[in-house]
Design a protein around this motif. Structure first.
Motif, short mmCIF file in Angstrom:
data_model
loop_
_atom_site.label_atom_id
_atom_site.label_comp_id
_atom_site.label_asym_id
_atom_site.label_seq_id
_atom_site.Cartn_x
_atom_site.Cartn_y
_atom_site.Cartn_z
N CYS A 139 0.85 -1.19 0.00
CA CYS A 139 0.00 0.00 0.00
C CYS A 139 0.88 1.24 0.00
O CYS A 139 1.84 1.34 0.75
N CYS A 142 -0.27 2.99 3.74
CA CYS A 142 0.04 2.38 5.05
C CYS A 142 1.18 1.37 4.96
O CYS A 142 1.60 0.81 5.96
N CYS A 165 -6.30 -0.57 -0.93
CA CYS A 165 -5.85 -1.32 0.25
C CYS A 165 -7.05 -1.67 1.14
O CYS A 165 -7.87 -0.80 1.44
N HIS A 167 -7.03 -2.21 4.22
CA HIS A 167 -6.84 -1.65 5.57
C HIS A 167 -7.12 -0.16 5.63
O HIS A 167 -7.70 0.33 6.59
N CYS A 168 -6.69 0.58 4.59
CA CYS A 168 -6.80 2.04 4.70
C CYS A 168 -7.37 2.70 3.44
O CYS A 168 -7.47 3.92 3.38
ZN LIG Z 1 -3.13 0.71 3.28
#
Ligand SMILES: [Zn+2]
Length: 203
Positions: A139, A142, A165, A167-168
């Motif tokens: 990513c 992150c 991503c 996650h983020c």
């Molecule tokens: Zn990320």
């Protein structure tokens, strides 16, 4: 072949053989030249097709990715398509065999590369990548690694849609060191240590 060389070259060659068979620690640094023999284009080669009006230096940077992530991602997917069927050449194979063959001996060979392809690995070598890996992603925001699942190499790289991503929601980018970015700390430390402690350094 040896018979055609000058006396001086033969002497130098014999000296090199002696050094390479007696040195305990050998450090080898490879770059674009070794992979060019396998047909992998270098950054200095003129780009072709869709990308002929772009310079690699203008695409391989965090500034370019921030400005136009889709363009940079598409370019890398294209580069991946260009090189996905490339195989190690005799130089990759020789280094890998040499590294393997000394495992039980007094010698240790560290191979460091500036290349982002996996031809050293395909040949069976253990290698430290200073500039990252073309086949890995992470990513941009992150930094978490991102693996593209369930698709084979051939059609994976035909798709140039941006990936976000999980996650983020940042954009996924190739895990490559771009212009203006620092080298990965661990790889740099391995390289520095191997270069500082070796008796023979080959580049
Ligand atoms: Zn990320």
């Amino acid at each position: 072949m040896v018979a055609e060389l000058s006396t001086q070259l033969v002497a130098q060659q014999q000296h090199a053989v002696k050094l390479l068979t007696s040195a305990k620690r050998i450090c080898i640094l490879t770059g674009a030249g070794i992979s060019a023999e396998s047909g992998i284009p270098t950054f200095r080669d003129k780009q072709t097709g869709l990308w002929e009006n772009y310079r690699a230096e203008d695409l391989a940077s965090p500034i370019a990715f921030d400005r136009d992530p889709k363009m940079v991602w598409s370019w890398y997917q294209w580069r991946r398509q260009l090189v996905q069927d490339k195989a190690p050449n005799p130089a990759h194979l020789a280094l890998a065999q040499w590294q393997q063959s000394v495992k039980q001996s007094h010698q240790h060979i560290t191979i460091i590369t500036q290349n982002v392809d996996d031809l050293h690995e395909q040949a069976g070598a253990q290698v430290t990548h200073l500039h990252g890996h073309l086949w890995r992603n992470r990513c941009h925001q992150c930094d978490k690694p991102y693996k593209i699942e369930g698709i084979n190499k051939e059609n994976q790289y035909a798709n140039d849609e941006l990936i976000t991503c999980p996650h983020c929601a940042g954009y996924i980018r190739p895990d490559i060191v771009w212009f203006g970015e620092a080298l990965p700390v661990e790889a740099w430390q391995i390289a520095e240590q191997a270069a500082a402690s070796c008796e023979v350094f080959m580049s």
